[in-house]
Design an enzyme around this catalytic site. Structure first.
Site, mmCIF file in Angstrom:
data_model
loop_
_atom_site.group_PDB
_atom_site.id
_atom_site.type_symbol
_atom_site.label_atom_id
_atom_site.label_comp_id
_atom_site.label_asym_id
_atom_site.label_seq_id
_atom_site.Cartn_x
_atom_site.Cartn_y
_atom_site.Cartn_z
ATOM 1 N N LYS A 63 0.864 -1.338 -0.032
ATOM 2 C CA LYS A 63 0.099 -0.006 -0.003
ATOM 3 C C LYS A 63 0.843 1.257 -0.091
ATOM 4 C CE LYS A 63 -4.260 -1.478 1.832
ATOM 5 N NZ LYS A 63 -4.101 -3.239 1.542
ATOM 6 N N ARG A 238 -6.330 -8.176 -9.903
ATOM 7 C CA ARG A 238 -7.124 -9.654 -9.923
ATOM 8 C C ARG A 238 -8.407 -9.305 -10.430
ATOM 9 N NH1 ARG A 238 -10.179 -9.708 -5.132
ATOM 10 N NH2 ARG A 238 -9.033 -8.611 -3.686
#
Length: 409
Positions: A63, A238
């Site tokens: 992150k 994804r």
């Protein structure tokens, strides 16, 4: 078997692929789908991973790194620390500068794991220590960072498709604000607040993000939206659980497209081809007790009847006498409805939920029924703390729903 001995066992999966002669592997919704080591193992053995490159997975899976990259790309990000924090006094000073409330997050986190909101300085030390512990246990990386906490934002994400020939498009938006413990329970497409102008602006930012990092495959850029401003939250490298609602409102087949991209094909669509038609809602049907803080409720399904009819899609792998194990995610199915309008989609979802019977385990069906009766949900007044904000009313309605269901059995 436990996840470590089955679908998280990289070596075993590679062995099975080689033995079967498979030339590609689709890694599913999570876990190995965002594990760069799995991508490296596929590449080493001459197997195509149906997803982005390991380098991209690694960059966007962290992150702190992903926020820094998005800032360089010109995508709006929330104010926060540019790197991990470990010194408590430094953390206190940073939090004072940002202004409370703040949120402590695991840099390698995902799925809502390793996140804790902090409203005053006295809570900060405990929050950092507990988040570091959770991060180390779940992700093998104890790095945490601090950012400004938006108290009532909406969670809006954009689906992306990007091929290996430089073509990148967004496939419109999804609203994912109905969450518990930062994990989604109900999603819809498009967002109730979306306009063509806002979609174009946020979609362009999502595309810019993908282009900047050289992304390929299907993926999602997630944003928090608050007071007319949107901020990059994270990128999911994804396909996601909620992708069916996007497929229904845009008439696309995202999984097929993802496989074609992995095969080296160009995208089947241009940006102008993506048009939003109607409205879709997805309810995640989990084996959980929604009246007991969504505690997992594994066990044997002793009665089962699935819903159907126009505008209803059910993605599921369970059946009568199936035993839901303790080892895996609690999701039973994804129940999706499409309608010409949002009201039509809600009406169809209410009907589908009323037809859906699962006995033997507690499920989130009563929760979804209660949400669809909530006047604030019906009006589209959503935020990521919706469940906590209306907890008493939702729980009271769930009790009513369960009583009604028992009368109808």
């Amino acid at each position: 078997p436990s996840p470590a001995k089955s679908y998280l066992n990289i070596e075993k999966i590679i062995d099975i692929a080689l033995e079967s002669g498979a030339d590609a592997i689709h890694p599913g919704y999570g876990f190995l789908a965002e594990n760069p080591k799995f991508g490296e193992a596929c590449e080493k053995n001459g197997i195509k991973l149906i997803g982005p490159t390991g380098d991209v997975i690694h960059q966007m899976g962290d992150k702190i790194t992903s926020k820094a990259l998005m800032k360089k790309a010109g995508v709006p990000v929330i104010e926060g620390t540019p790197e991990g924090v470990s010194d408590i006094e430094e953390a206190k000073e940073i939090a004072r500068q940002i202004g409370y409330p703040v949120i402590v997050k695991a840099s390698a986190g995902g799925g809502g794991i390793g996140m804790r909101a902090v409203y005053e300085e006295d809570e900060l030390v405990r929050a950092i220590e507990s988040t570091q512990s959770v991060a180390s246990t779940n992700f093998g990386d104890s790095t945490v960072f601090i950012e400004k906490y938006l108290e009532k934002p909406r969670h809006i994400e954009f689906q992306l498709l990007a091929d290996e020939h430089g073509n990148v498009i967004h496939v419109a938006d999804r609203e994912c604000s109905i969450q518990r413990r930062h994990q989604k329970l109900l999603e819809e497409a498009p967002s109730p607040i979306m306009t063509e102008e806002l979609r174009a602006e946020m979609g362009a930012s999502a595309v810019k993000a993908a282009e900047y990092i050289g992304y390929t495959s299907a993926g999602t850029v997630e944003f928090l939206y608050d007071n007319g401003q949107y901020y990059f939250l994270e990128m999911n490298t994804r396909i996601q659980v909620e992708h069916p609602i996007t497929e229904l409102v845009t008439n696309t087949d995202l999984i097929k497209e993802q496989i074609k991209i992995a095969n080296g094909d160009e995208l089947s669509y241009e940006q102008k081809d993506i048009q939003v038609s109607g409205h879709a809602i997805e309810c995640r049907i989990n084996a959980e007790d929604p009246l007991n803080d969504f505690a997992p409720n594994p066990g044997k399904i002793t009665g089962y009847r699935s819903p159907g009819g126009p505008g209803v899609r059910l993605d599921s792998g369970v059946y009568m006498n199936y035993t839901i194990p303790t080892f895996y995610d609690s999701m039973i199915s994804k129940l999706v409805t499409w309608g010409r309008t949002r009201d039509d989609s809600i009406a169809r979802m209410k009907r589908a939920l009323s037809e859906y019977i699962i006995l033997g385990v507690k499920t989130t069906i009563p929760f979804h029924k209660a949400i669809l009766r909530n006047p604030n949900f019906i009006s589209g007044d959503l935020n990521t703390h919706f469940i906590d904000q209306y907890k008493n009313g939702i729980e009271s309605e769930m009790v009513n729903v369960i009583a009604e269901d028992l009368e109808n059995v």
